[in-house]
Design a protein around this motif. Structure first.
Motif, PDB file in Angstrom:
ATOM      1  N   ARG A  39      -0.825   4.247   1.056  1.00  0.00           N
ATOM      2  CA  ARG A  39      -1.427   5.096   2.075  1.00  0.00           C
ATOM      3  C   ARG A  39      -2.106   4.177   3.081  1.00  0.00           C
ATOM      4  O   ARG A  39      -2.443   3.032   2.762  1.00  0.00           O
ATOM      5  CB  ARG A  39      -2.488   5.983   1.397  1.00  0.00           C
ATOM      6  CG  ARG A  39      -2.973   7.142   2.210  1.00  0.00           C
ATOM      7  CD  ARG A  39      -3.478   8.238   1.277  1.00  0.00           C
ATOM      8  NE  ARG A  39      -4.692   7.858   0.591  1.00  0.00           N
ATOM      9  CZ  ARG A  39      -5.918   8.154   1.037  1.00  0.00           C
ATOM     10  NH1 ARG A  39      -6.089   8.806   2.162  1.00  0.00           N
ATOM     11  NH2 ARG A  39      -6.980   7.797   0.355  1.00  0.00           N
ATOM     12  N   VAL A  40      -2.303   4.685   4.291  1.00  0.00           N
ATOM     13  CA  VAL A  40      -2.958   3.852   5.295  1.00  0.00           C
ATOM     14  C   VAL A  40      -3.917   4.696   6.126  1.00  0.00           C
ATOM     15  O   VAL A  40      -3.716   5.890   6.310  1.00  0.00           O
ATOM     16  CB  VAL A  40      -1.904   3.132   6.173  1.00  0.00           C
ATOM     17  CG1 VAL A  40      -1.223   4.098   7.110  1.00  0.00           C
ATOM     18  CG2 VAL A  40      -2.512   1.982   6.952  1.00  0.00           C
TER      19      VAL A  40
ATOM     20  N   ILE B 298       2.016   5.584   4.212  1.00  0.00           N
ATOM     21  CA  ILE B 298       2.104   4.418   5.085  1.00  0.00           C
ATOM     22  C   ILE B 298       3.346   4.397   5.969  1.00  0.00           C
ATOM     23  O   ILE B 298       3.250   4.149   7.171  1.00  0.00           O
ATOM     24  CB  ILE B 298       1.942   3.114   4.267  1.00  0.00           C
ATOM     25  CG1 ILE B 298       1.841   1.921   5.219  1.00  0.00           C
ATOM     26  CG2 ILE B 298       3.075   2.905   3.264  1.00  0.00           C
ATOM     27  CD1 ILE B 298       1.132   0.753   4.644  1.00  0.00           C
TER      28      ILE B 298
ATOM     29  N   CYS C 284       0.821  -1.214   0.000  1.00  0.00           N
ATOM     30  CA  CYS C 284       0.000   0.000   0.000  1.00  0.00           C
ATOM     31  C   CYS C 284       0.855   1.264   0.000  1.00  0.00           C
ATOM     32  O   CYS C 284       1.999   1.258   0.449  1.00  0.00           O
ATOM     33  CB  CYS C 284      -0.891   0.042   1.238  1.00  0.00           C
ATOM     34  SG  CYS C 284      -2.037  -1.317   1.290  1.00  0.00           S
TER      35      CYS C 284
ATOM     36  N   GLU D 141      -4.901   9.420   8.915  1.00  0.00           N
ATOM     37  CA  GLU D 141      -4.572   8.797   7.641  1.00  0.00           C
ATOM     38  C   GLU D 141      -3.364   9.492   7.044  1.00  0.00           C
ATOM     39  O   GLU D 141      -3.108  10.652   7.333  1.00  0.00           O
ATOM     40  CB  GLU D 141      -5.746   8.808   6.669  1.00  0.00           C
ATOM     41  CG  GLU D 141      -6.355  10.161   6.388  1.00  0.00           C
ATOM     42  CD  GLU D 141      -7.504  10.040   5.399  1.00  0.00           C
ATOM     43  OE1 GLU D 141      -7.266   9.496   4.316  1.00  0.00           O
ATOM     44  OE2 GLU D 141      -8.608  10.489   5.718  1.00  0.00           O
TER      45      GLU D 141
END
Lengths: 211, 249, 250
Positions: free
Chosen positions: C203-204, C218, C201, C215
């Motif tokens: 972004r998280v 990552i 990923c 948010e």
């Protein structure tokens, strides 16, 4: 606890299939496509559970869960019973394929009766889980006796030669009825405590999830 | 347990279109259930065992499947001989052994085994899903068919799960249903599994809906009728008629 | 500006009959082809969020928009797919082939297209040879990949993956990582396997008690040791200068 191939007269076999078709039609009318996954998954569960043999004294017995199926799955339980019996014949050679109709009636009818008797009780005894479980247990025990009675009657009608044997086998059902009743009682007590929505509500509910 | 283990063999029975096989064997099963007299019974036994021989299914596999009905007959024979009534062979006080019991047991054995043999020919020579798809052609309600498909799948899942559970229970040195304590733990295991299966059914339903489930089980069918299928079916249907004729004669 | 986002959530709230505020005022946006991780402790509402996104559950309030259209609960929407945590729930047919064709057949596609899609999705997860197998004859890893194929055959634009690496051995976990890294679709992946998220990923989103906590990119978010600890999470080892390394130098 079912009639095997080769025992019955062809007229009874035909009658059995006709009656089973009637019951199936009734269940198909009541069932919605939403109910199918539940019927399949829980039907498979009951099927496999009924394969477990318990040691009772010197013999071993296995439960049928017919009463519990009636209570949990309602009228569509007939469909689960029909498929269960079919797979029992296909996979384990229990029962029979020519007697599938008759056997469906033998188990489906008691399941329907239990459902019919349990529904009004469930409404009346909403706050009394003990009484309700007791009633469920007794009804489940009675399903075995009813099924045994039906077997006796059917074999009697099919011809004289198997009457003796039918009596011997029916007598053995007393103990099965007792065990089935007791276990159903305990199961219902637990279910009414933990997850009452499982009973007599066989419509698709909200999805449970642990998040 | 898995009847269609040998569905990949090649034999005239295996290559038979599943729909035509169904049309031929199902009536024959009922004919076997209907016959009453020696000539008809012998013909039924002959036809069904020939079918199994043609199918080329391994004998050991067939015998394993026949074990169930066979035990049933072994148990039934002495009981029938003691209870059937009619002409007495031996009599001792209130107990008598009847000759007709033996005859009834033999008839039962032939009928049960013939039906089972035909059944093996029907479901043992095609993949299970193929046999099911064949049933679709005979206007079985789609709901019933999808129920059969899904139930079959989850029976295997629970067989596996119960197998693990019983091993775990045995490892902890506990036997099912001995005394009140055994009963209680059996019930609590059953309830746990029951609830788990209920919750699983909800998730399965969600998974089906996400893939467009509306009640039917959609399948791709590749059935194709060949001349040999029609030929085999008509041959077997005429044999059925012949057996009935022999029986009423 | 709004058109760039393939999936938008606005003030989404949800309660179960016996559990309130499972999700509260959740908002986020996801761009096309983005791979977004979703992390949070057990019971933080991750699975519920996914069930809402794919239209299995109906939110009490708020709005989900996917590809410019509002997601209506209970409607068949082949554009959004959901990979369940347990493949046993997703493989409900008697053979893998029947399972892979189940979705496309319900989309009323022509037969050739269905077969093509089935073959392609099985190939994508490396299960082409298993097509005629029954689910109970597959290993745990094969089941997971098979479940993946049943979803891919519908060619969805958005895929929600719920714990795709649970119960996998390292080889199968690597397989899943490779498949995901090659995927061009928009993905949301919920997982406790943070190393796995780091590899898949960009972004998280961190969620706890039904709310979005933070948010961001990552590596940045998962490196925040204090933030991670306060939500019962652990900073991935690969983001810490390794002790083991100094060990080796000696």
């Amino acid at each position: 606890m079912h009639i095997s191939d080769g025992v019955l007269d062809i007229k009874i076999i035909a009658g059995g299939f006709t009656a089973a078709a009637g019951l199936t039609a009734l269940a198909l009318k009541k069932v919605k496509s939403d109910d199918i996954p539940r019927l399949a998954v829980m039907g498979a569960f009951f099927f496999v559970s009924s394969l477990i043999h318990f040691k009772v004294g010197i013999t071993s017995i296995h439960l049928t869960f017919i009463g519990l199926m009636g209570i949990i799955l309602g009228i569509p339980s007939i469909l689960a019973i029909l498929t269960g019996l079919f797979f029992q014949a296909v996979m384990f050679q229990h029962g029979g394929i020519s007697t599938l109709g008759v056997n469906t009636v033998i188990f489906g009818l008691p399941a329907l009766l239990v459902y019919g008797a349990f529904l009004p009780l469930a409404k009346r005894w909403k706050g009394r889980p003990f009484c309700l479980s007791l009633a469920g247990g007794i009804l489940a025990g009675l399903t075995i006796l009813t099924a045994a009675g039906l077997i006796l009657v059917i074999i009697r009608f099919s011809g004289d030669e198997f009457t003796g044997i039918a009596f011997v086998f029916s007598a053995a059902h007393g103990i099965l009825a007792l065990v089935e009743g007791v276990i159903t009682f305990f199961i219902l007590r637990r279910l009414l405590k933990i997850k009452p929505e499982m009973l007599y509500a066989y419509k698709a509910g909200t999805l449970e999830s642990s998040g | 347990m898995e009847l269609d283990q040998y569905a990949r063999l090649r034999s005239p029975i295996h290559t038979w279109d599943a729909r035509w096989k169904l049309i031929a064997i199902v009536p024959l099963i009922f004919v076997c259930a209907a016959v009453k007299h020696a000539p008809g019974l012998l013909c039924a036994a002959l036809v069904s065992s020939t079918m199994v021989i043609i199918s080329g299914l391994p004998i050991r596999h067939v015998l394993k499947i026949l074990k169930g009905p066979f035990y049933f007959i072994i148990i039934m024979t002495p009981v029938l001989m003691l209870t059937s009534g009619g002409e007495r062979l031996i009599s001792w006080k209130v107990v008598s052994v009847y000759r007709s019991g033996l005859y009834i047991a033999a008839r039962l054995a032939i009928k049960a085994l013939s039906i089972m043999l035909l059944f093996i020919c029907l479901f043992g020579t095609a993949r299970f899903q193929e046999s099911m798809k064949a049933m679709e052609f005979f206007k079985l309600p789609p709901i019933l068919l999808s129920l059969l498909f899904f139930t079959y799948r989850y029976i295997f899942l629970y067989l596996e799960e119960f197998g693990k559970l019983l091993t775990a229970a045995r490892l902890r040195g506990y036997t099912l249903l001995r005394g009140l304590k055994g009963l209680k733990s059996t019930v609590s295991i059953l309830v746990t599994l029951l609830i788990r299966s209920y919750e699983q059914s909800e998730r399965v339903y969600a998974a089906m809906r996400l893939r467009g489930y509306t009640g039917a089980f959609p399948t791709l069918c590749h059935f194709k009728t060949q001349a040999s299928d029609v030929l085999k079916t008509s041959l077997l249907l005429s044999l059925s008629v012949l057996i009935v004729y022999m029986d009423v004669l | 500006m709004k058109e760039n986002f393939i999936l938008t959530l606005e003030n989404l709230s949800f309660s179960y009959p016996d559990k309130s505020d499972v999700l509260k005022e959740v908002c986020f946006r996801i761009s096309s082809s983005e791979h977004v991780g979703l992390v949070g402790p057990n019971g933080s509402g991750k699975t519920t969020l996914f069930l809402l996104l794919c239209g299995i559950l109906t939110p009490q309030s708020g709005r989900i928009t996917a590809m410019g259209k509002r997601v209506a609960a209970g409607r068949f929407n082949p554009n959004i797919a959901y990979l369940f945590q347990s493949p046993e729930d997703q493989l409900f047919s008697t053979t893998l082939f029947d399972d892979v064709t189940f979705g496309p057949l319900n989309m009323a596609l022509p037969q050739e297209e269905v077969e093509l899609r089935a073959a392609r999705s099985l190939e994508q997860v490396g299960c082409s040879s298993l097509s005629e197998r029954a689910p109970h004859h597959l290993s745990g890893g094969e089941k997971r990949l098979a479940a993946f194929a049943t979803v891919l055959s519908m060619m969805p634009d958005i895929i929600l993956l719920d714990e795709p690496t649970s119960n996998l051995d390292s080889l199968n976990r690597r397989n899943v990582i490779n498949i995901i890294r090659q995927m061009k679709q928009t993905l949301m992946i919920c997982s406790h396997d943070l190393e796995f998220l780091l590899e898949t990923c960009q972004r998280v989103i961190l969620i706890d008690r039904g709310r979005i906590i933070r948010e961001g990119p990552i590596v940045e978010l998962l490196s925040d040791e204090r933030l991670m600890k306060s939500h019962n999470l652990e900073k991935p080892h690969s983001l810490t200068p390794h002790n083991r390394l100094s060990h080796d130098h000696r």
